[in-house]
Design an enzyme around this catalytic site. Structure first.
Site, PDB file in Angstrom:
ATOM      1  N   THR A 107      -2.857   1.968  -7.446  1.00 48.19           N
ATOM      2  CA  THR A 107      -4.076   2.566  -7.987  1.00 48.19           C
ATOM      3  C   THR A 107      -3.753   3.595  -9.062  1.00 48.19           C
ATOM      4  OG1 THR A 107      -5.188   2.238  -5.865  1.00 48.19           O
ATOM      5  CG2 THR A 107      -6.176   3.801  -7.392  1.00 48.19           C
ATOM      6  N   ASN A 135       3.149  -4.848   8.790  1.00 48.61           N
ATOM      7  CA  ASN A 135       4.531  -4.954   9.253  1.00 48.61           C
ATOM      8  C   ASN A 135       5.383  -3.907   8.550  1.00 48.61           C
ATOM      9  OD1 ASN A 135       7.350  -5.986   9.464  1.00 48.61           O
ATOM     10  ND2 ASN A 135       6.304  -7.602  10.585  1.00 48.61           N
ATOM     11  N   SER A 194      11.093  -2.574   7.467  1.00 49.46           N
ATOM     12  CA  SER A 194      11.968  -1.496   7.001  1.00 49.46           C
ATOM     13  C   SER A 194      13.430  -1.788   7.236  1.00 49.46           C
ATOM     14  CB  SER A 194      11.588  -0.183   7.690  1.00 49.46           C
ATOM     15  OG  SER A 194      11.730  -0.319   9.080  1.00 49.46           O
ATOM     16  N   SER A 195      13.786  -2.956   7.747  1.00 46.00           N
ATOM     17  CA  SER A 195      15.208  -3.243   7.927  1.00 46.00           C
ATOM     18  C   SER A 195      15.442  -4.736   7.758  1.00 46.00           C
ATOM     19  CB  SER A 195      15.681  -2.788   9.303  1.00 46.00           C
ATOM     20  OG  SER A 195      15.027  -3.503  10.307  1.00 46.00           O
ATOM     21  N   GLU A 206       0.705 -10.151   3.560  1.00 48.06           N
ATOM     22  CA  GLU A 206       0.442  -9.517   4.836  1.00 48.06           C
ATOM     23  C   GLU A 206       1.055 -10.361   5.947  1.00 48.06           C
ATOM     24  OE1 GLU A 206      -3.681  -8.766   5.387  1.00 48.06           O
ATOM     25  OE2 GLU A 206      -3.758  -7.124   3.942  1.00 48.06           O
ATOM     26  N   SER A 222       0.832  -1.194   0.000  1.00 49.37           N
ATOM     27  CA  SER A 222       0.000   0.000   0.000  1.00 49.37           C
ATOM     28  C   SER A 222       0.868   1.246   0.000  1.00 49.37           C
ATOM     29  CB  SER A 222      -0.901   0.006   1.236  1.00 49.37           C
ATOM     30  OG  SER A 222      -1.697   1.157   1.256  1.00 49.37           O
ATOM     31  N   GLY A 223       0.461   2.207  -0.839  1.00 51.20           N
ATOM     32  CA  GLY A 223       1.237   3.432  -0.973  1.00 51.20           C
ATOM     33  C   GLY A 223       2.298   3.369  -2.035  1.00 51.20           C
ATOM     34  N   GLY A 272      -1.288  -7.238  -1.305  1.00 57.18           N
ATOM     35  CA  GLY A 272      -0.011  -7.943  -1.285  1.00 57.18           C
ATOM     36  C   GLY A 272       0.096  -8.852  -0.071  1.00 57.18           C
TER      37      GLY A 272
END
Length: 1559
Positions: free
Chosen positions: A160, A206, A209-210, A483, A155-156, A481
């Protein structure tokens, strides 16, 4: 990997995933490296990846497969380099990676960009989402097979927006088959707010990010670690595989995600036009309606309804915290989102989709009923296992729910608290306990919401319109996607199951693409192993024993629990490698699921009492959601339905659809978690690449032949490894093979166009290349030191020689000075003696000249005085003789005039006496009566004409008044809108000021807000100024309206005056008629008396005498008045004897004559009459015929339309290369003749001058009607102005349009023929590299350009164009305009191709294009300014762009120098594009400096906010570059008298006048 000192490598880093490093040396089994930050570390060689140092100077490659080292860090940093330059799209083979820029890039998505990608081969232009969409569309049209585009990403990431762009492009290339104002893309996207409101919710995701572990360890353990599904006792955990998705335990963050999948099918008809669309949804999360976890939220529509204000009050709704279905989480609002505004957007979306107000009211009433239903609580009843309403609050919510559902309250309570069981003996009603009643309540809420969502989707599909007959379609899949939450439940299990299926489909497609690439290149290849998750999919979905099957079996037994379900799983899958019991240590390849809610969420009971209750609702909408169920023989009112099985079926249908189509993949990547532009988080993106399968595609490529180079690229880079081969006459393939054999490499394959290398082979080649370059550098350094030493020695020796020469020079100068002084003294003496002698001579000479001049002057004055006296005497004699002759002439003249006056006096007296006698006769009265009658008819005709003119004038005035009123209303609306915008801007200004006071943190943010406020003030002032201008325009329009009304009233008053005059004339006529009748009576009496007195008189003789007596009076007025009232049409110009024919005979002759004229003109138009002395014969003959036939003066004629239609027919049928230039010459010549020789007649001018009065009208009509007699008598007076009527003026306008049409057709044909030639000229051809090794590569060397056939083809094309135009005698004015527009098209095409294709922005390609432009310059010079005009200036853009490519030392140039000196015509955006795409393939120099790039990026970002159009491409000018006046001025005068007539002219009687005139 084998490394040596100085090798460039990638090293793992905890913060940045991978960092560039350089090897310093070896320390035991480890390698010491220094990173880009200067940090020295020891690492294992196995954990390093090779890095290509040459790629750092470039801006990245547009296709990952072009990387020299295809590995994870190379992919990551290639994306980072391109993202820094706003190149957000990158290919990985056929997969498109799209990085969300979080900023506006409108220049990437305008119509010009879509036009560039339309029909372009995939991969030829820069990567773009339009390229994928075009590839799918072309594949659909060529193969007749449906396509699918799978858009994935978290998402983001921009899924879309990417989907929107795909539909926008498909709408552009496909169009719309039906006549609908809104496109399919608009209709589908307009439904997004509606689906988001009812299908989206806030969830926990989640962070990911690392990444803790290193990639090397992941790669080494990859084949050993297996994903597993793990279960544990009470806290049963189901862990499902996510094979390459590496997840860590980092803090969670919240996201606004879709809780359903969406597949948009865009349907096409046989011609490739869009005929319909359909939206399919998958797995709506029904359980979220009744149960949510903190801090998630329920579906947005509930919160929007609670914030709706009036509607919320109407449905007795309050804050979400008061409702059980919403207050399970304390999160009621979203940051930066207003629920009220979102509610209004949802209502607008409903209006757009076509949901009526009644249906909208029913939808929100149903939502409100669900909220009230959730607040109904139960308490134990008096009987065992029974339940009743808990309290008054629950009773209130029960009444509200029943009222909103429009059903019976008691029946609703009974439905929730009891169940009916049908037996053979009858129906048994069973009471439900509190927990069962609550479960029944929740089941009813979920069922209602699910059916409501299905109804909305069906309504949207009906609004968009489906084409059931469509055979091909393009599907765009936008689905959730993977999850992984802290607590994963049944929904995450299903979602990840769907993604596993899609991932398998993706892997198979990538593997298939690799096979196709190898087959296309015809190389030998072996099977490539790739990770197959089929065993996991079988574990989940296989029958009869699979997780879903066991879950359905457990759900069918009422006493089953999650513990029994777990035990059954262990019993059946105890030995399965993908399933084991939970352990304390967890791998990073698992996802944890809680199975305690699996059974409840999988059960989807349909309670018949619920359906019966709501199907009997008085609300038609609610009843429509629950149609009456069929008669069933079941004893239970429960009907079990498995959610997992239904989702499995939907997923299977989706996979069947995808398998029946050709897939295209787009992986959307979110660059950072803060949604900020120009921020690239390596760890987050690396995780997304792994989860999206991009790195799996890279791994599959690595398993085969990952390094692929075309033969030309391979030789360019590695040809220096075998320079001796470059001197031979080998082709590129053979040369490549010999280079590889020389290096003793074996793991390679030679394809048709590429060489394929195994992983690691490119490193050996680069290592060997680096050694050769090192040796070459040492050699260069050695030669350079020699050069420096020799230069110092030569300079020292030159200094000693110079010192010696200086000393010798001093001695020589002293000797020279003495000799020079002696020579100077001698010279001075000589010149002094000369001067003295010259002075004496000059005095003597001047004295002699003075004496001679005085003597000559005296003699000449004497001669002049004598001649003056003789001339005066002659003049006196002449004047005296003239006086005597004039006196005699005047005396004779006065005598003659006196005699003439006496004679005229005598004749006048006779005529007076005769007329006095006639006045007494009765015939004079009849004559007066006839005159008055004719005058009355004349005035009546004039009155009717004036009335018609007045009526037309009034209609035009009324039309103008209505237009002015509409314009006034529109301006008022604009004024109101401007005022509203001004108020809004003021409000925004106030809000910004408040924000400015509150946000004092951060100096940079504060400065940006101050700048924004200043811009808003400027916009506010600009709006105020525009408001003032609009008010002024409004006042001006009102004044114009008042003037128009005054003009109309004046014209009406004048019309009334004319009517009064007419009535007075009618009264005078009546009085004269009365007098005439009296005189006729008296005349009758006198005749009777005369007949009685002379009965024997000869009556015929008397009648004859009487007729002769009155003949003058009767005929003369007719002759005088005939020209005034005769019709001005050419048919009235027939000689007087034609009036004797009958009307039928006359019309028949007219039709025959017209038919003859048409046949003659048709033959003149269809046949090529050629030219005479550059004059087009067809135009001259047509003009002379029209002039002779008086067609220009006809008020009604069809001959002009016939000519225009004939020309259009010839243009359609004939050869365009011959017909178009021929008729451009003829049509323009005919237009010039009309422009110079036609003028508006008096009748047309009266329309604009009606206010002059009736007398002015009569005089103008008289003048207009006399015009037809102007040219009676042939062409003796030559060509002069003709007063043309309306058809002639219209014909001139049609002919002007015809000339413009012919010019446009020629221009468009030239562009079509030129486009394929230009596509070959933009890039240098890959010719055989003969003697490439010995060619000069110094920057100062001039490249030897071989003759290029492509540019020669363009020169030949221009030569043939010029010969065609000049062969048809097209005026140089048109040739100049055509050549100018052709060169403008060359400039636009070459420049746009240069900006869209990175392989064109090279140094060698710039030299190639520059040489071609030099050829064009030579052609322009040879064509001269008369025909070429300003064509050279039209190439400004491509000239400056190519000049920028071929200059050296770009890094030393500042932005101002580039803009002002090098590229003054180019915009910053265009220079930025060229600078970022440039790479030097010849000398290896770099592009502009990073500081200049940063300045240009800053300017580009500002332009994105200020400019309306941000495209860096040039627009093609399709306008007509001339007007009729320009043609008239530019083309010389044409003499139609001296022309050569065609031979067939004698066959047509209507054209005989041309032959007579020629004789």
């Amino acid at each position: 990997m084998s490394v040596r000192k100085g090798s460039k490598v990638w090293a793992e880093d905890r913060d940045f995933a991978w960092v560039p490093a350089e090897v310093l040396g070896s320390v035991g089994n480890q390698v010491q490296i220094v990173t880009s930050s200067g940090k020295k570390v020891l690492v294992s060689p196995a954990k390093l990846f090779p890095r290509d140092a040459d790629e750092e100077d470039h801006v990245g490659v547009d296709d990952m497969t072009k990387l020299a080292y295809l590995n994870e860090p190379g992919v990551l940093y290639n994306l980072q380099r391109r993202y820094a330059l706003n190149d957000i799209y990158t290919y990985t083979g056929s997969i498109l990676i799209a990085v969300n820029p979080f900023t506006k890039l409108p220049h990437l998505y305008d119509v010009h960009m879509m036009e560039q990608y339309k029909g372009a081969p995939f991969g030829e232009l820069s990567p773009h989402v339009f390229a994928v969409a075009d590839a799918s569309y072309r594949a659909m049209m060529d193969d007749g097979r449906s396509q699918s585009i799978l858009v994935s990403g978290e998402s983001g990431a921009g899924k879309t927006e990417t989907t929107k762009l795909i539909m926008q492009y498909l709408t552009y290339v496909g169009g719309r088959a039906a006549g609908d104002d809104r496109t399919v893309e608009q209709q589908v996207l307009e439904s997004n707010p509606l689906l988001e409101a009812f299908g989206n919710a806030r969830t926990i995701r989640n962070d990911n990010s690392s990444v803790v572990e290193l990639l090397a360890s992941w790669s080494n353990k990859f084949n050993r670690l297996r994903s597993k599904i793990l279960l544990h006792g009470y806290d049963t955990l189901l862990r499902s595989m996510s094979k390459l998705r590496k997840l860590t335990n980092h803090p969670s963050e919240f996201d606004h995600t879709s809780r359903f999948g969406k597949f948009v099918e865009i349907q096409f008809d046989a011609s490739g036009r869009i005929s319909g669309a359909a939206i399919r949804t998958y797995l709506l999360e029904r359980s979220r309606v009744v149960k949510i976890t903190d801090p998630e939220r329920n579906y947005h529509c509930f919160y929007q309804l609670c914030a709706s204000g009036v509607d919320a009050e109407k449905y007795k709704l309050d804050h979400p915290s008061h409702f059980h279905y919403l207050n399970q989480s304390r999160r009621y609002e979203l940051d930066g989102v207003s629920s009220l505004e979102e509610y209004l957007k949802t209502r607008r979306a409903m209006d757009i989709v076509g949901i009526s107000d009644e249906e909208q009211e029913a939808i929100f009433r149903t939502l409100a009923a669900i909220l009230h239903l959730g607040n109904i609580e139960f308490s134990p009843g008096k009987e065992h296992d029974s339940s009743v309403i808990k309290d008054q609050k629950s009773s209130f919510h029960m009444r509200m729910a029943a009222d909103l559902f429009r059903c019976d309250e008691k029946l609703l309570l009974a439905t929730l608290s009891t169940r009916s069981i049908q037996t053979r003996e009858g129906i048994i009603v069973k009471a439900l306990d509190c927990s069962a009643a609550i479960a029944s309540r929740d089941a009813l809420a979920k069922t209602i919401y699910s059916r409501l969502f299905d109804w909305l989707v069906d309504k949207i599909n009906r609004s968009v319109g489906q084409d059931l007959n469509s055979r091909v379609q393009i599907g765009v899949l936008d689905i959730y996607g993977f999850e992984c939450f802290k607590n994963n439940s049944f929904e995450q299990f299903c979602i990840n199951f769907a993604n596993e299926k899609l991932q398998q489909h993706f892997n198979e497609h990538v593997f298939k693409m690799e096979q196709e690439e190898y087959s296309k290149e015809k190389i030998n290849w072996s099977y490539i192993e790739f990770i197959d998750n089929q065993d996991v999919l079988d574990l989940i979905e296989k029958k009869p024993i699979g997780i879903i099957a066991l879950l359905d079996e457990a759900c069918m037994f009422p006493k089953s629990t999650h513990e029994t379900f777990s035990m059954k799983l262990f019993q059946n899958f105890q030995a399965h490698p993908r399933l084991e019991k939970a352990k304390f240590s967890e791998t990073d390849f698992t996802v944890t699921y809680h199975t305690d809610t699996f059974l409840d969420k999988n059960r989807d009971y349909v309670v018949l009492e619920h359906c019966n209750l709501l199907s009997s609702s008085k609300c038609s909408f609610v009843a429509g959601l629950f149609p009456l169920p069929p008669e069933e023989s079941s004893r239970s009112s429960y009907k079990f339905s498995s959610v997992a099985s239904r989702f499995k079926q939907q997923l299977q249908a989706l996979m069947e659809t995808l398998n029946s189509t050709e897939p295209h993949y787009i992986r959307c990547v979110k660059p950072n978690s803060l949604n900020q532009s120009h921020k690239f988080e390596n760890l987050s993106i690396l995780h997304q690449l792994r989860c999206g399968g991009v790195l799996e595609a890279v791994r599959i490529s690595l398993a085969g032949y990952p390094t692929r180079r075309t033969y030309s690229e391979f030789i360019d880079r590695y040809g220096l490894l075998a320079l001796e081969l470059l001197d031979g006459c080998y082709d590129e393939k053979a040369m490549t093979e010999k280079i590889l054999q020389k290096l003793k490499l074996e793991n390679f394959q030679l394809g048709r166009t590429k060489v394929f290398l195994r992983a690691g082979q490119i490193g050996i080649l680069d290592s060997r290349r680096a050694e050769i370059l090192d040796n070459a550098a040492k050699c260069v350094q050695r030669q350079f030191r020699t050069f420096i030493t020799r230069r110092d020695f030569l300079s020292t020796r030159a200094a000693a020689s110079a010192l010696q020469a200086c000393c010798r020079g001093c001695l020589a100068r002293e000797v020279f000075a003495a000799k020079r002084e002696t020579a100077a003294a001698v010279s001075i003496q000589k010149y002094v003696r000369k001067w003295l002698l010259r002075c004496a001579y000059m005095k003597l000479c001047s004295a002699a000249i003075v004496i001679q001049s005085n003597v000559c002057g005296f003699i000449i004055r004497q001669r002049f005085l004598q001649g003056k006296k003789h001339k005066a005497a002659t003049l006196i004699q002449a004047h005296w003789r003239m006086h005597k002759v004039r006196m005699v002439f005047r005396h004779r003249q006065t005598s003659i005039i006196a005699i003439q006056c006496l004679w005229r006096q005598k004749l006048a007296k006779r005529e007076l006496r005769r007329r006095k006698q006639e006045a007494n006769e009765a015939g004079a009265l009849r004559l007066a009566k006839s005159k008055l009658e004719k005058q009355l008819e004349d005035l009546t005709w004039r009155l009717q004409l004036e009335k018609r003119l007045r009526v037309s004038h009034d209609e035009s005035k009324s039309g103008e008044m209505s237009k002015l009123q509409k314009a006034l209303e529109s301006l008022k609306l604009e004024l109101d809108a401007a005022k509203l915008t001004t108020i809004n801007e003021c409000n925004k200004n106030a809000v910004l000021q408040n924000q400015l006071e509150l946000s004092e943190k951060g100096k940079s943010a504060l400065e940006r807000e101050i700048i924004g406020m200043a811009e808003l003030r400027k916009e506010n002032a600009f709006l105020k100024n525009s408001l003032d201008t609009l008010e002024k325009k409004n006042l001006a329009l009102e004044l114009e309206l008042v003037k128009a009304q005054k003009d109309s009233t004046d014209s009406m008053e004048k019309l009334r005056e004319v009517e009064n005059m007419c009535s007075q004339l009618q009264q005078n006529v009546k009085s004269l008629e009365e007098k005439l009748s009296i005189l006729e009576d008296e005349n009758h009496v006198l005749r009777q008396k005369t007949l009685s007195l002379t009965p024997n008189r000869n009556h015929p003789g008397f009648a004859k005498a009487l007729s002769e007596k009155y003949s003058g009076a009767l005929v003369l007025p007719q002759i005088d008045q005939k020209p005034v009232f005769e019709s001005p049409t050419p048919t009235k110009l027939i000689s007087p004897f034609a009036h004797g024919f009958s009307e039928s005979r006359q019309s028949k002759l007219t039709v025959e004559r017209h038919q003859d004229n048409y046949e003659f003109l048709s033959r003149c138009i269809k046949e090529d009459l050629g030219f005479k002395d550059g004059k087009p014969l067809a135009a001259c003959i047509i003009y002379k015929c029209l002039l002779h036939w008086h067609a220009f003066e006809s008020e009604r004629t069809a001959i002009f339309n016939f000519i225009i239609e004939g020309i259009n027919d010839v243009l359609k049928v004939g050869d365009e290369n011959v017909t178009l230039p021929y008729w451009l010459s003829n049509a323009s010549a005919l237009l010039c003749l009309l422009q110079r020789n036609l003028r508006s007649n008096g009748f047309l001018t009266t329309i604009n001058q009606r206010s002059a009065g009736a007398s002015g009208l009569i005089s103008r009509v008289g003048q207009g009607l006399k015009s037809p007699f102007k040219y009676i008598g042939g062409f003796d007076n030559g060509i002069s102005h003709v007063e043309a009527r309306y058809p002639a003026i219209l014909f001139k306008q049609q002919l002007t349009a015809c000339v413009e049409k012919i010019f446009g057709l020629i221009r468009d044909n030239l562009k079509k023929e030129l486009s394929p030639l230009l596509s070959l000229c933009i890039q240098a051809p890959k010719a055989a590299r003969v003697h490439a090794g010995k060619s000069s590569r110094s920057p100062g060397g001039v490249p030897q350009q071989l003759p290029n056939s492509q540019w020669d083809n363009i020169i030949k094309f221009l030569d043939s164009l010029m010969s065609q135009l000049r062969g048809n005698h097209v005026p140089s004015f048109f040739i100049r305009k055509l050549i100018t527009q052709v060169f403008s098209f060359i400039n636009i095409s070459l420049f746009n191709s240069l900006l869209l294709r990175r392989e064109c922005c090279t140094f060698s390609n710039g030299e190639y294009v520059k040489s071609g432009l030099a050829e064009l310059e030579k052609w322009i010079v040879s064509a001269t300014d008369e025909f070429a005009g300003t064509s050279w200036h039209e190439l400004n853009y491509i000239r400056q762009a190519v000049g920028f490519l071929v200059i050296h030392q770009k890094r030393k140039k500042s932005l101002d120098e580039i803009r002002q000196d090098l590229c003054p015509a180019l915009t910053v955006r265009q220079i930025y594009r060229i600078s970022t795409m440039y790479w030097d393939d010849k000398y290896g120099t770099q592009s502009v400096s990073n500081e200049v790039v940063a300045q240009m990026r800053e300017n580009v970002d500002k332009d994105n906010q200020n400019l309306t159009s941000n495209s860096f491409l040039l627009d093609d000018d399709l306008s007509i570059p001339f007007s009729t006046e320009d043609i008239d001025i530019a083309i010389p005068a044409i003499d139609t008298s001296d022309i050569e007539l065609p031979t067939f002219l004698s066959e047509y009687p209507c054209a005989q006048f041309l032959l007579q005139h020629q004789k």
